[in-house]
Design an enzyme around this catalytic site. Sequence first.
Site, PDB file in Angstrom:
ATOM      1  N   THR A  96       0.864  -1.173   0.000  1.00  0.00           N
ATOM      2  CA  THR A  96       0.000   0.000   0.000  1.00  0.00           C
ATOM      3  C   THR A  96       0.903   1.227   0.000  1.00  0.00           C
ATOM      4  OG1 THR A  96      -1.825  -1.080   1.161  1.00  0.00           O
ATOM      5  CG2 THR A  96      -1.657   1.307   1.380  1.00  0.00           C
ATOM      6  N   ARG A 128     -14.280  -6.673  -0.478  1.00  0.00           N
ATOM      7  CA  ARG A 128     -13.622  -6.285   0.774  1.00  0.00           C
ATOM      8  C   ARG A 128     -12.977  -4.912   0.642  1.00  0.00           C
ATOM      9  NH1 ARG A 128      -8.007  -4.925   2.190  1.00  0.00           N
ATOM     10  NH2 ARG A 128      -7.760  -5.345   4.416  1.00  0.00           N
ATOM     11  N   GLY A 148     -10.540  -2.288   2.949  1.00  0.00           N
ATOM     12  CA  GLY A 148      -9.730  -2.123   4.143  1.00  0.00           C
ATOM     13  C   GLY A 148      -9.758  -0.696   4.640  1.00  0.00           C
ATOM     14  N   THR A 198      -0.557   2.394   6.694  1.00  0.00           N
ATOM     15  CA  THR A 198      -0.402   1.185   5.891  1.00  0.00           C
ATOM     16  C   THR A 198      -0.302  -0.011   6.826  1.00  0.00           C
ATOM     17  OG1 THR A 198       1.025   0.019   4.310  1.00  0.00           O
ATOM     18  CG2 THR A 198       2.112   1.530   5.819  1.00  0.00           C
ATOM     19  N   GLY A 199      -0.685  -1.190   6.333  1.00  0.00           N
ATOM     20  CA  GLY A 199      -0.600  -2.382   7.168  1.00  0.00           C
ATOM     21  C   GLY A 199      -1.865  -3.208   7.086  1.00  0.00           C
ATOM     22  N   HIS A 200      -2.204  -3.860   8.179  1.00  0.00           N
ATOM     23  CA  HIS A 200      -3.390  -4.713   8.245  1.00  0.00           C
ATOM     24  C   HIS A 200      -4.631  -3.829   8.333  1.00  0.00           C
ATOM     25  CE1 HIS A 200      -5.821  -7.968  10.604  1.00  0.00           C
ATOM     26  NE2 HIS A 200      -6.274  -7.776   9.380  1.00  0.00           N
ATOM     27  N   GLY A 201      -5.375  -3.761   7.221  1.00  0.00           N
ATOM     28  CA  GLY A 201      -6.474  -2.819   7.107  1.00  0.00           C
ATOM     29  C   GLY A 201      -7.555  -2.970   8.141  1.00  0.00           C
TER      30      GLY A 201
END
Length: 316
Positions: free
Chosen positions: A175, A203, A205, A226-229
């Site tokens: 991202t 999906r 995020g 940024t990262g795990h949405g």
Amino acid sequence: MNDIKPIIAIHGGAWAIPDDMSERSVEGVKLAANLGFMKLKQNGSAIDAVVTAVTSLENDPVFDAGTGSVLNSIGEVEMDAMIMEGSALNSGAVACVQNIANPIQLAQIVMERTDHVLLVGKGANAFAEEHGVSTVPTEVLVTESAKKEWQTYMEFKSTIKNLFQSSKQVEGHNTVGAVALDKFGNLACGTSTGGITAKRLGRVGDSPIIGSGGYADNNIGAVSTTGHGEAISKVCLAKHIIHLLEQGFDPDAAAKEAINFMLNRVNGCGGAIVLNKMGQAAVNFSTERMAWAWQNELALHFGLNPTEHFTEVSIV
């Protein structure tokens, strides 16, 4: 306002970036920072700089945004992006948009030509057509590495674990985002993504969600995450950092505090780039690596690992 020094900061995604992608990832964020800062030097707005920088990242196939976007569970590309300016808090975003080379530019059109904030799916694509935004074939956006990864990861939970919480060598989950401060004291942020490989159809995020994927307020600062949405969305990470800045935290402390909170509260990993209204920059992440860069009139700073902080004099 005359003593304000323009600055731009870039991220290319927080995850377990493999060695064979690290150099290209760093080069990509350095180029984006340079292009965005050139806009600021030419008296461009913070929005101009952010769109220029994120467009550069979307056009770079090493990143999971625009060209290079990953495939969802049925082998299609669905992209998300947001942009926000800090003067009047105007913002625009698109989600699950398809066949658009530069979603950040479409998000800008949503911000500037509608009273809406977020358009999704077929509606976002119809809006793009109404405003003359050209489409590209899916195969133009999809790289061989994205195809390979899709074949490997067809289960959503497995993808999350491998990308953000392990050192497994996987490809293509970067991202991208940018934050900028212009000479007029205006802040802006932008974030763009192709999502997570093999994600469920539809999906969305954190990236296109105002307050999660990014936030900008001239009175406080600007953030792109940024990262795990899903984890970022649960804690509204961007707005969390903004609140900490408002309480008097400096950008580095605010980023660390918020990212640690996310890790401890919902076991989520990720990163952020942060600017405060004075133009102080910070980068923080809880993943193995994150490609990042920031540039002002004095120097270009860039890195990949938490312990790295390279500096070189800018030639612009």
